[in-house]
Design a protein around this motif. Sequence first.
Motif, PDB file in Angstrom:
ATOM      1  N   GLY A  66       0.831  -1.207   0.000  1.00 31.60           N
ATOM      2  CA  GLY A  66       0.000   0.000   0.000  1.00 31.60           C
ATOM      3  C   GLY A  66       0.858   1.246   0.000  1.00 31.60           C
ATOM      4  O   GLY A  66       1.258   1.744   1.054  1.00 31.60           O
ATOM      5  N   THR A  67       1.133   1.782  -1.189  1.00 29.85           N
ATOM      6  CA  THR A  67       1.986   2.969  -1.324  1.00 29.85           C
ATOM      7  C   THR A  67       1.224   4.263  -1.017  1.00 29.85           C
ATOM      8  O   THR A  67       1.730   5.133  -0.301  1.00 29.85           O
ATOM      9  N   TYR A  68      -0.019   4.349  -1.565  1.00 30.56           N
ATOM     10  CA  TYR A  68      -0.836   5.558  -1.510  1.00 30.56           C
ATOM     11  C   TYR A  68      -0.015   6.704  -2.123  1.00 30.56           C
ATOM     12  O   TYR A  68       0.406   6.609  -3.262  1.00 30.56           O
ATOM     13  N   PHE A  91      -2.006  -0.794  -6.099  1.00 34.68           N
ATOM     14  CA  PHE A  91      -2.799  -1.278  -7.237  1.00 34.68           C
ATOM     15  C   PHE A  91      -3.636  -0.183  -7.890  1.00 34.68           C
ATOM     16  O   PHE A  91      -4.202  -0.401  -8.947  1.00 34.68           O
ATOM     17  N   ASN A  92      -3.691   1.009  -7.300  1.00 32.82           N
ATOM     18  CA  ASN A  92      -4.455   2.088  -7.908  1.00 32.82           C
ATOM     19  C   ASN A  92      -3.528   2.959  -8.755  1.00 32.82           C
ATOM     20  O   ASN A  92      -2.667   3.654  -8.204  1.00 32.82           O
ATOM     21  N   PRO A  93      -3.670   2.928 -10.085  1.00 27.60           N
ATOM     22  CA  PRO A  93      -2.737   3.656 -10.957  1.00 27.60           C
ATOM     23  C   PRO A  93      -2.679   5.160 -10.674  1.00 27.60           C
ATOM     24  O   PRO A  93      -1.625   5.783 -10.802  1.00 27.60           O
ATOM     25  N   HIS A 142      -2.035  -1.411   3.746  1.00 29.14           N
ATOM     26  CA  HIS A 142      -3.016  -1.428   2.669  1.00 29.14           C
ATOM     27  C   HIS A 142      -4.396  -1.737   3.232  1.00 29.14           C
ATOM     28  O   HIS A 142      -4.664  -1.431   4.404  1.00 29.14           O
ATOM     29  N   TRP A 143      -5.310  -2.336   2.452  1.00 32.93           N
ATOM     30  CA  TRP A 143      -6.643  -2.614   3.008  1.00 32.93           C
ATOM     31  C   TRP A 143      -6.496  -3.492   4.227  1.00 32.93           C
ATOM     32  O   TRP A 143      -5.750  -4.492   4.209  1.00 32.93           O
ATOM     33  N   LYS A 144      -7.171  -3.166   5.295  1.00 33.90           N
ATOM     34  CA  LYS A 144      -6.920  -3.787   6.605  1.00 33.90           C
ATOM     35  C   LYS A 144      -7.325  -5.263   6.643  1.00 33.90           C
ATOM     36  O   LYS A 144      -6.698  -6.039   7.345  1.00 33.90           O
ATOM     37  N   ILE A 172      -5.500  -0.653  15.547  1.00 35.88           N
ATOM     38  CA  ILE A 172      -6.636  -0.246  16.381  1.00 35.88           C
ATOM     39  C   ILE A 172      -7.657   0.523  15.543  1.00 35.88           C
ATOM     40  O   ILE A 172      -8.846   0.257  15.600  1.00 35.88           O
ATOM     41  N   CYS A 173      -7.177   1.498  14.762  1.00 37.46           N
ATOM     42  CA  CYS A 173      -8.084   2.331  13.970  1.00 37.46           C
ATOM     43  C   CYS A 173      -7.556   2.527  12.554  1.00 37.46           C
ATOM     44  O   CYS A 173      -6.481   3.069  12.388  1.00 37.46           O
ATOM     45  N   PRO A 174      -8.230   1.972  11.525  1.00 33.93           N
ATOM     46  CA  PRO A 174      -9.531   1.287  11.531  1.00 33.93           C
ATOM     47  C   PRO A 174      -9.547  -0.078  12.228  1.00 33.93           C
ATOM     48  O   PRO A 174     -10.608  -0.559  12.586  1.00 33.93           O
TER      49      PRO A 174
END
Length: 214
Positions: A66-68, A91-93, A142-144, A172-174
Motif C-alpha cells: 500500500g503505497t498511496y 494497485f491504484n494507478p 493497505h486494506w486492513k 486499532i483504527c480502523p
Amino acid sequence: TQSTRPQRILGAVQKNATRGDPRSVVRAIDQYCRNQEWAMNVGDEKGCILDSVVSEVNPATVLELGTYCGYSTVRIASLLPPHAKLITLEFNPEFAVIARQVIAWAGLEDKIQLVEGASGDLIPKMKEQFGVETFDLVFLDHWKDRYLPDTKLMEECGLLRKGSVLLADNVICPGTPEYLEFVRSSPRYESQYFKSHLEYTKVEDGMEKSVFLG
Ligand SMILES: CCCNc1ncnc2c1ncn2[C@@H]1O[C@H](/C=C/CNC(=O)c2cc(-c3ccc(F)cc3)cc(O)c2O)[C@H](C)[C@H]1O
Ligand SMILES: [Mg+2]
C-alpha cells in the motif's frame, strides 16, 4: 477540473519541500495534512515508531504493502543503508502516478521500486520477477482485511526468514482484528504493540511489530 487529495499533497511537496531532501518531503506532507486536509499517511507520530523499527532492523530488503502517496515509502527509504532496496506495491494507478512523483522529488528513485498491481498477484512473483530471496522488513498499510491473507501468502511463498519483521499500521483504527489475533496467538511470531494515535488526530491507534520465528 477539481484536483484530487493526492494531487494536492503532491502540490504541497513541490511547493514546500526541497528536491533531493527526503525529510523535507515528509515534513511538507505532515504540515499539509495536519493544517489543511487530513490524509491517511502513517504521519509524524507513528512515523517515529516506524523510523525506530527501520533503524533497529537496518534492512537490506523492505516490502511495503500500500503505497498511496508515498509518504511512508520516502520515510522508510530515507533511513536505508546504501545498497538496500524497498519494493512498494500499489494497485491504484492514480495513486501510483502521484507516489512516483513524490519519490522522485525526494530523489529516492534508486532505492525504491514501485510496482503497480495487487499484493495477492504480486507476492507470488517476488522471487522470480524481482529477484528477492526474503524480506528483512515488511510494512503493512493497505486494506486492513488483507493484512492476514497477505501475511499467510508471504509465508507460503517463502518470503519470510527467521527474524523477518512485520510492522502493521492501524491495528486499532480502523483496526485489523483477525491479523492481530493471528500474530499474537501464533507460536511462529513474537509480537509487540506500540500504542500511538491515528495520524494528525488524538484518536487512539497503534502499530504491531511481529518477528517471524521461522
Ligand atoms: C486487492 C487488495 C489488496 N491488495 C493491495 N495491493 C496493492 N495496493 C493495495 C492493496 N489494497 C489496497 N492497496 C492500496 O493501498 C492503499 C490503501 C490503504 C488503506 N489504508 C486505510 O484504509 C487507512 C485508513 C485510515 C483511516 C482511519 C480512520 C478513519 F476515520 C478513516 C481512515 C487510516 C490509515 O492509516 C489507513 O492506512 C491505497 C489507497 C490502495 O490503493
Ligand atoms: Mg495506515
